[in-house]
Design an enzyme around this catalytic site. Sequence first.
Site, PDB file in Angstrom:
ATOM      1  CD1 TRP A  11      54.556  43.490  37.790  1.00 30.86           C
ATOM      2  CD2 TRP A  11      53.791  41.638  36.805  1.00 30.86           C
ATOM      3  NE1 TRP A  11      54.528  43.732  36.428  1.00 30.86           N
ATOM      4  CE2 TRP A  11      54.062  42.605  35.799  1.00 30.86           C
ATOM      5  CE3 TRP A  11      53.300  40.392  36.430  1.00 30.86           C
ATOM      6  CZ2 TRP A  11      53.859  42.346  34.439  1.00 30.86           C
ATOM      7  CZ3 TRP A  11      53.108  40.139  35.066  1.00 30.86           C
ATOM      8  CH2 TRP A  11      53.381  41.100  34.098  1.00 30.86           C
ATOM      9  N   GLY A 134      50.949  47.510  31.288  1.00 30.51           N
ATOM     10  CA  GLY A 134      49.830  47.175  30.426  1.00 30.51           C
ATOM     11  C   GLY A 134      48.882  46.242  31.145  1.00 30.51           C
ATOM     12  CB  ALA A 138      51.376  37.919  38.545  1.00 27.87           C
ATOM     13  CE  LYS A 189      46.820  49.236  36.604  1.00 30.56           C
ATOM     14  NZ  LYS A 189      46.850  47.886  37.145  1.00 30.56           N
ATOM     15  CG  ASP A 242      46.812  48.592  33.070  1.00 29.19           C
ATOM     16  OD1 ASP A 242      46.585  47.453  33.493  1.00 29.19           O
ATOM     17  OD2 ASP A 242      47.860  49.207  33.307  1.00 29.19           O
ATOM     18  CB  SER A 252      41.607  43.349  39.803  1.00 35.89           C
ATOM     19  OG  SER A 252      41.797  44.653  40.303  1.00 35.89           O
ATOM     20  CG  ASN A 254      44.224  48.099  43.155  1.00 32.47           C
ATOM     21  OD1 ASN A 254      44.506  48.848  44.074  1.00 32.47           O
ATOM     22  ND2 ASN A 254      45.159  47.563  42.368  1.00 32.47           N
ATOM     23  CB  VAL A 277      50.836  45.943  48.068  1.00 32.83           C
ATOM     24  CG1 VAL A 277      50.733  47.458  47.831  1.00 32.83           C
ATOM     25  CG2 VAL A 277      51.801  45.649  49.213  1.00 32.83           C
ATOM     26  CD  GLU A 279      51.666  49.880  44.333  1.00 27.52           C
ATOM     27  OE1 GLU A 279      51.518  50.999  44.859  1.00 27.52           O
ATOM     28  OE2 GLU A 279      52.758  49.301  44.242  1.00 27.52           O
TER      29      GLU A 279
END
Length: 330
Positions: A11, A134, A138, A189, A242, A252, A254, A277, A279
Amino acid sequence: MKVSVLGAGSWGATLACLLSDNGHDVYLWEFNNETAKKLDMERKLPFIGGDVPKNIKISSNLNIINETEVVVFVVPSHFLRSTLTSIKNLNIDISDKLIISATKGIENETFLRCSQLIEEFFPETKDKIVALSGPTHAEEVSKKIPTAILSASKNKENAVKCRDIFINNYFRVYTSDDIVSVELGASLKNVFALACGIIDGLKMGDNTKAAIVSRGITELVKFGIALGGKEHTFYGLSGVGDLIVTCFSKHSRNRNLGELLANGKTLAQAEKELKMVAEGVKTAVSAYHLGKKLKIETPIIDEIYAVLFNDKKPQQAVYDLMTRIPKAEN
Protein backbone atom coordinates in the site's frame (compact mmCIF):
# COMPACT_ATOMS: atom_id res chain seq x y z
CA MET A 1 5.14 19.04 -3.53
CA LYS A 2 7.88 17.05 -1.83
CA VAL A 3 6.33 14.06 -0.06
CA SER A 4 7.87 11.36 2.13
CA VAL A 5 5.99 8.05 2.34
CA LEU A 6 6.95 6.01 5.40
CA GLY A 7 6.36 2.32 4.79
CA ALA A 8 7.21 0.49 1.57
CA GLY A 9 4.78 -2.39 1.73
CA SER A 10 2.28 -2.89 -1.08
CA TRP A 11 0.00 0.00 0.00
CA GLY A 12 2.78 2.44 0.85
CA ALA A 13 4.62 1.78 -2.40
CA THR A 14 1.37 2.04 -4.37
CA LEU A 15 0.58 5.43 -2.81
CA ALA A 16 4.13 6.55 -3.59
CA CYS A 17 3.59 5.61 -7.25
CA LEU A 18 0.26 7.46 -7.31
CA LEU A 19 1.86 10.58 -5.85
CA SER A 20 4.61 10.35 -8.45
CA ASP A 21 1.94 10.07 -11.18
CA ASN A 22 0.46 13.28 -9.80
CA GLY A 23 3.76 15.09 -10.35
CA HIS A 24 5.03 15.18 -6.76
CA ASP A 25 8.65 14.67 -5.71
CA VAL A 26 8.40 11.42 -3.74
CA TYR A 27 10.68 9.84 -1.13
CA LEU A 28 9.84 6.27 -0.05
CA TRP A 29 11.15 4.98 3.29
CA GLU A 30 11.67 1.27 3.99
CA PHE A 31 12.74 0.23 7.52
CA ASN A 32 15.03 -2.62 6.45
CA ASN A 33 18.16 -1.42 4.68
CA GLU A 34 18.59 -4.59 2.58
CA THR A 35 14.94 -4.56 1.54
CA ALA A 36 15.28 -0.88 0.60
CA LYS A 37 18.31 -1.66 -1.57
CA LYS A 38 16.49 -4.56 -3.25
CA LEU A 39 13.41 -2.41 -3.94
CA ASP A 40 15.61 0.37 -5.31
CA MET A 41 17.34 -2.06 -7.63
CA GLU A 42 14.37 -4.16 -8.80
CA ARG A 43 11.74 -1.36 -8.82
CA LYS A 44 8.78 -3.77 -8.39
CA LEU A 45 5.80 -3.23 -6.09
CA PRO A 46 6.08 -5.61 -3.11
CA PHE A 47 3.81 -8.70 -3.25
CA ILE A 48 1.67 -7.42 -6.15
CA GLY A 49 4.05 -6.64 -9.01
CA GLY A 50 3.98 -3.53 -11.17
CA ASP A 51 6.73 -0.98 -11.67
CA VAL A 52 8.01 1.63 -9.23
CA PRO A 53 9.10 4.78 -11.16
CA LYS A 54 12.80 5.52 -11.12
CA ASN A 55 12.21 9.09 -9.95
CA ILE A 56 10.93 7.84 -6.56
CA LYS A 57 13.82 8.04 -4.12
CA ILE A 58 13.98 4.91 -1.93
CA SER A 59 15.86 4.98 1.38
CA SER A 60 16.06 3.38 4.84
CA ASN A 61 17.11 6.71 6.36
CA LEU A 62 14.33 8.60 8.13
CA ASN A 63 16.16 11.88 7.59
CA ILE A 64 14.50 12.00 4.16
CA ILE A 65 11.59 13.55 6.08
CA ASN A 66 13.63 16.74 6.41
CA GLU A 67 13.58 17.11 2.63
CA THR A 68 9.79 17.09 2.39
CA GLU A 69 6.70 19.18 3.15
CA VAL A 70 4.29 16.27 3.54
CA VAL A 71 4.71 13.06 5.58
CA VAL A 72 2.50 10.03 4.85
CA PHE A 73 2.54 7.23 7.43
CA VAL A 74 1.82 3.80 5.92
CA VAL A 75 3.71 1.55 8.35
CA PRO A 76 1.84 -1.35 10.00
CA SER A 77 0.00 -0.03 13.06
CA HIS A 78 2.08 -2.11 15.51
CA PHE A 79 5.23 -0.43 14.16
CA LEU A 80 3.88 3.11 14.31
CA ARG A 81 5.06 3.79 17.86
CA SER A 82 8.60 2.55 17.17
CA THR A 83 8.73 4.60 13.95
CA LEU A 84 7.62 7.74 15.81
CA THR A 85 10.19 7.02 18.52
CA SER A 86 12.93 6.86 15.89
CA ILE A 87 11.77 10.13 14.33
CA LYS A 88 11.80 11.79 17.76
CA ASN A 89 15.23 10.38 18.64
CA LEU A 90 16.64 11.76 15.39
CA ASN A 91 15.34 15.22 16.36
CA ILE A 92 13.23 15.36 13.20
CA ASP A 93 10.47 17.92 13.64
CA ILE A 94 7.30 17.08 11.73
CA SER A 95 5.02 19.54 13.49
CA ASP A 96 5.18 22.08 10.64
CA LYS A 97 4.46 19.52 7.90
CA LEU A 98 1.19 18.19 6.54
CA ILE A 99 0.86 14.81 8.26
CA ILE A 100 -1.27 12.11 6.63
CA SER A 101 -1.95 8.75 8.24
CA ALA A 102 -2.79 5.87 5.92
CA THR A 103 -1.95 3.42 8.72
CA LYS A 104 -4.93 1.42 10.00
CA GLY A 105 -5.18 0.11 13.53
CA ILE A 106 -5.77 0.74 17.23
CA GLU A 107 -2.81 0.34 19.59
CA ASN A 108 -3.27 -2.67 21.86
CA GLU A 109 -1.99 -1.22 25.12
CA THR A 110 -3.38 2.32 24.93
CA PHE A 111 -6.38 1.96 22.56
CA LEU A 112 -5.06 5.03 20.73
CA ARG A 113 -6.01 5.56 17.12
CA CYS A 114 -3.10 6.33 14.77
CA SER A 115 -3.70 10.08 14.69
CA GLN A 116 -3.80 10.15 18.50
CA LEU A 117 -0.52 8.27 18.69
CA ILE A 118 1.14 10.77 16.36
CA GLU A 119 -0.23 13.60 18.54
CA GLU A 120 1.26 11.96 21.63
CA PHE A 121 4.75 12.26 20.15
CA PHE A 122 4.18 15.61 18.44
CA PRO A 123 1.58 17.60 20.46
CA GLU A 124 1.88 20.55 18.07
CA THR A 125 0.13 18.43 15.42
CA LYS A 126 -3.09 18.22 17.47
CA ASP A 127 -6.13 18.54 15.23
CA LYS A 128 -3.90 18.94 12.14
CA ILE A 129 -3.44 15.29 11.14
CA VAL A 130 -5.35 13.82 8.19
CA ALA A 131 -6.51 10.21 7.96
CA LEU A 132 -6.62 8.78 4.44
CA SER A 133 -8.82 5.69 4.30
CA GLY A 134 -11.55 3.94 2.37
CA PRO A 135 -12.31 0.86 0.25
CA THR A 136 -8.94 0.48 -1.43
CA HIS A 137 -6.83 -2.51 -2.40
CA ALA A 138 -3.29 -1.79 -3.57
CA GLU A 139 -3.67 -4.49 -6.23
CA GLU A 140 -6.34 -2.41 -7.98
CA VAL A 141 -5.08 1.12 -7.30
CA SER A 142 -1.68 0.12 -8.72
CA LYS A 143 -3.49 -0.78 -11.97
CA LYS A 144 -5.28 2.60 -11.94
CA ILE A 145 -8.71 1.02 -11.48
CA PRO A 146 -11.24 3.71 -10.41
CA THR A 147 -11.27 4.05 -6.63
CA ALA A 148 -12.85 6.39 -4.05
CA ILE A 149 -11.42 7.22 -0.62
CA LEU A 150 -11.82 9.67 2.28
CA SER A 151 -9.51 12.42 3.50
CA ALA A 152 -10.59 13.13 7.09
CA SER A 153 -9.37 15.74 9.56
CA LYS A 154 -10.74 17.97 12.31
CA ASN A 155 -9.05 20.72 10.31
CA LYS A 156 -11.10 20.94 7.09
CA GLU A 157 -8.38 22.93 5.33
CA ASN A 158 -5.89 20.11 5.81
CA ALA A 159 -8.42 17.54 4.63
CA VAL A 160 -8.73 19.55 1.41
CA LYS A 161 -4.94 19.82 1.07
CA CYS A 162 -4.64 16.05 1.35
CA ARG A 163 -7.43 15.61 -1.18
CA ASP A 164 -5.69 17.88 -3.68
CA ILE A 165 -2.38 16.02 -3.30
CA PHE A 166 -3.87 12.59 -4.03
CA ILE A 167 -6.89 13.12 -6.28
CA ASN A 168 -6.68 12.22 -9.97
CA ASN A 169 -8.78 10.58 -12.68
CA TYR A 170 -8.60 7.09 -11.12
CA PHE A 171 -8.36 8.04 -7.42
CA ARG A 172 -11.30 10.15 -6.27
CA VAL A 173 -10.92 11.71 -2.81
CA TYR A 174 -13.83 12.94 -0.69
CA THR A 175 -13.34 15.02 2.48
CA SER A 176 -14.71 14.62 6.00
CA ASP A 177 -14.26 16.25 9.40
CA ASP A 178 -15.06 12.99 11.25
CA ILE A 179 -11.58 11.55 11.71
CA VAL A 180 -12.73 9.48 14.71
CA SER A 181 -15.22 7.41 12.69
CA VAL A 182 -12.95 7.15 9.65
CA GLU A 183 -10.06 5.73 11.71
CA LEU A 184 -12.37 3.38 13.60
CA GLY A 185 -13.93 2.12 10.37
CA ALA A 186 -10.49 1.63 8.81
CA SER A 187 -9.34 -0.44 11.78
CA LEU A 188 -12.33 -2.46 12.90
CA LYS A 189 -13.48 -3.56 9.45
CA ASN A 190 -10.48 -5.89 9.37
CA VAL A 191 -11.92 -7.90 12.27
CA PHE A 192 -15.17 -8.45 10.37
CA ALA A 193 -13.15 -9.42 7.29
CA LEU A 194 -11.58 -12.20 9.38
CA ALA A 195 -15.12 -13.35 10.21
CA CYS A 196 -16.10 -13.34 6.53
CA GLY A 197 -13.01 -15.33 5.66
CA ILE A 198 -14.03 -17.92 8.22
CA ILE A 199 -17.49 -18.04 6.62
CA ASP A 200 -15.86 -18.65 3.23
CA GLY A 201 -13.63 -21.36 4.68
CA LEU A 202 -16.64 -23.10 6.21
CA LYS A 203 -18.54 -22.87 2.86
CA MET A 204 -21.51 -21.15 4.51
CA GLY A 205 -22.41 -18.82 1.66
CA ASP A 206 -23.46 -15.26 0.91
CA ASN A 207 -26.39 -15.14 3.33
CA THR A 208 -24.05 -15.61 6.26
CA LYS A 209 -21.53 -13.06 4.99
CA ALA A 210 -24.28 -10.50 4.45
CA ALA A 211 -25.36 -11.02 8.06
CA ILE A 212 -21.78 -10.50 9.30
CA VAL A 213 -21.39 -7.28 7.29
CA SER A 214 -24.78 -5.89 8.33
CA ARG A 215 -24.37 -6.68 12.00
CA GLY A 216 -20.75 -5.57 11.78
CA ILE A 217 -21.94 -2.07 10.89
CA THR A 218 -23.99 -2.11 14.09
CA GLU A 219 -20.90 -2.89 16.13
CA LEU A 220 -18.91 -0.20 14.31
CA VAL A 221 -21.57 2.40 15.08
CA LYS A 222 -21.54 1.47 18.77
CA PHE A 223 -17.80 2.17 18.93
CA GLY A 224 -18.20 5.37 16.96
CA ILE A 225 -20.90 6.82 19.17
CA ALA A 226 -19.06 5.81 22.35
CA LEU A 227 -15.86 7.51 21.18
CA GLY A 228 -17.35 10.71 19.78
CA GLY A 229 -17.78 9.80 16.12
CA LYS A 230 -20.78 10.41 13.86
CA GLU A 231 -23.10 7.55 12.97
CA HIS A 232 -23.68 8.64 9.36
CA THR A 233 -19.97 8.36 8.54
CA PHE A 234 -20.17 4.57 8.93
CA TYR A 235 -22.73 4.38 6.13
CA GLY A 236 -20.24 5.86 3.66
CA LEU A 237 -16.87 4.94 2.22
CA SER A 238 -15.03 4.31 5.49
CA GLY A 239 -17.78 2.10 6.95
CA VAL A 240 -20.00 0.23 4.52
CA GLY A 241 -17.59 0.80 1.62
CA ASP A 242 -14.55 -0.49 3.46
CA LEU A 243 -16.49 -3.46 4.84
CA ILE A 244 -17.67 -4.49 1.38
CA VAL A 245 -14.24 -4.46 -0.23
CA THR A 246 -12.47 -6.08 2.72
CA CYS A 247 -15.05 -8.75 3.48
CA PHE A 248 -15.74 -9.91 -0.10
CA SER A 249 -12.52 -9.35 -2.08
CA LYS A 250 -10.01 -12.00 -3.08
CA HIS A 251 -7.33 -9.35 -2.44
CA SER A 252 -8.23 -8.99 1.26
CA ARG A 253 -5.44 -10.39 3.40
CA ASN A 254 -7.70 -10.40 6.48
CA ARG A 255 -10.43 -12.34 4.67
CA ASN A 256 -7.78 -14.72 3.36
CA LEU A 257 -6.40 -15.27 6.87
CA GLY A 258 -9.88 -16.08 8.19
CA GLU A 259 -10.33 -18.65 5.44
CA LEU A 260 -7.05 -20.31 6.38
CA LEU A 261 -8.17 -20.49 10.01
CA ALA A 262 -11.45 -22.13 9.00
CA ASN A 263 -9.48 -24.67 6.98
CA GLY A 264 -7.70 -25.85 10.12
CA LYS A 265 -4.57 -23.71 10.17
CA THR A 266 -3.34 -22.34 13.48
CA LEU A 267 -2.98 -18.57 13.70
CA ALA A 268 0.81 -18.88 13.45
CA GLN A 269 0.56 -21.17 10.40
CA ALA A 270 -1.99 -18.91 8.70
CA GLU A 271 0.09 -15.75 9.24
CA LYS A 272 3.20 -17.51 7.93
CA GLU A 273 1.37 -18.72 4.82
CA LEU A 274 -0.15 -15.28 4.20
CA LYS A 275 3.33 -13.63 4.22
CA MET A 276 1.78 -10.16 4.58
CA VAL A 277 0.53 -8.36 7.70
CA ALA A 278 -3.16 -8.93 8.49
CA GLU A 279 -3.99 -5.94 10.68
CA GLY A 280 -7.21 -7.53 11.89
CA VAL A 281 -5.38 -9.90 14.24
CA LYS A 282 -3.91 -7.18 16.43
CA THR A 283 -6.97 -4.98 16.00
CA ALA A 284 -9.12 -7.81 17.35
CA VAL A 285 -7.20 -7.55 20.63
CA SER A 286 -7.79 -3.80 20.87
CA ALA A 287 -11.43 -4.07 19.80
CA TYR A 288 -12.23 -6.84 22.27
CA HIS A 289 -10.72 -5.10 25.29
CA LEU A 290 -11.91 -1.63 24.27
CA GLY A 291 -15.45 -2.96 23.88
CA LYS A 292 -15.30 -4.32 27.42
CA LYS A 293 -13.93 -1.01 28.72
CA LEU A 294 -16.70 0.95 26.99
CA LYS A 295 -19.30 -1.62 28.09
CA ILE A 296 -20.71 -2.09 24.62
CA GLU A 297 -22.02 -5.35 23.17
CA THR A 298 -19.79 -6.69 20.37
CA PRO A 299 -20.73 -10.34 19.74
CA ILE A 300 -18.92 -10.76 16.40
CA ILE A 301 -15.71 -9.20 17.69
CA ASP A 302 -15.93 -11.35 20.84
CA GLU A 303 -16.25 -14.56 18.82
CA ILE A 304 -13.35 -13.64 16.50
CA TYR A 305 -11.19 -12.92 19.54
CA ALA A 306 -12.10 -16.34 20.97
CA VAL A 307 -11.19 -18.09 17.69
CA LEU A 308 -7.87 -16.24 17.40
CA PHE A 309 -6.68 -16.45 20.98
CA ASN A 310 -8.77 -18.96 22.95
CA ASP A 311 -8.65 -21.89 20.50
CA LYS A 312 -12.38 -21.76 19.88
CA LYS A 313 -13.51 -23.75 16.86
CA PRO A 314 -14.87 -21.54 14.06
CA GLN A 315 -17.97 -23.75 13.73
CA GLN A 316 -18.74 -23.27 17.41
CA ALA A 317 -18.29 -19.51 17.12
CA VAL A 318 -20.87 -19.38 14.31
CA TYR A 319 -23.26 -21.59 16.29
CA ASP A 320 -22.96 -19.37 19.36
CA LEU A 321 -23.68 -16.26 17.28
CA MET A 322 -26.75 -17.86 15.74
CA THR A 323 -28.19 -19.08 19.05
CA ARG A 324 -27.93 -15.88 21.05
CA ILE A 325 -31.09 -14.63 22.75
CA PRO A 326 -33.53 -13.32 20.07
CA LYS A 327 -33.92 -9.54 19.95
CA ALA A 328 -35.10 -6.62 17.83
CA GLU A 329 -32.68 -5.50 15.12
CA ASN A 330 -32.22 -1.97 16.51
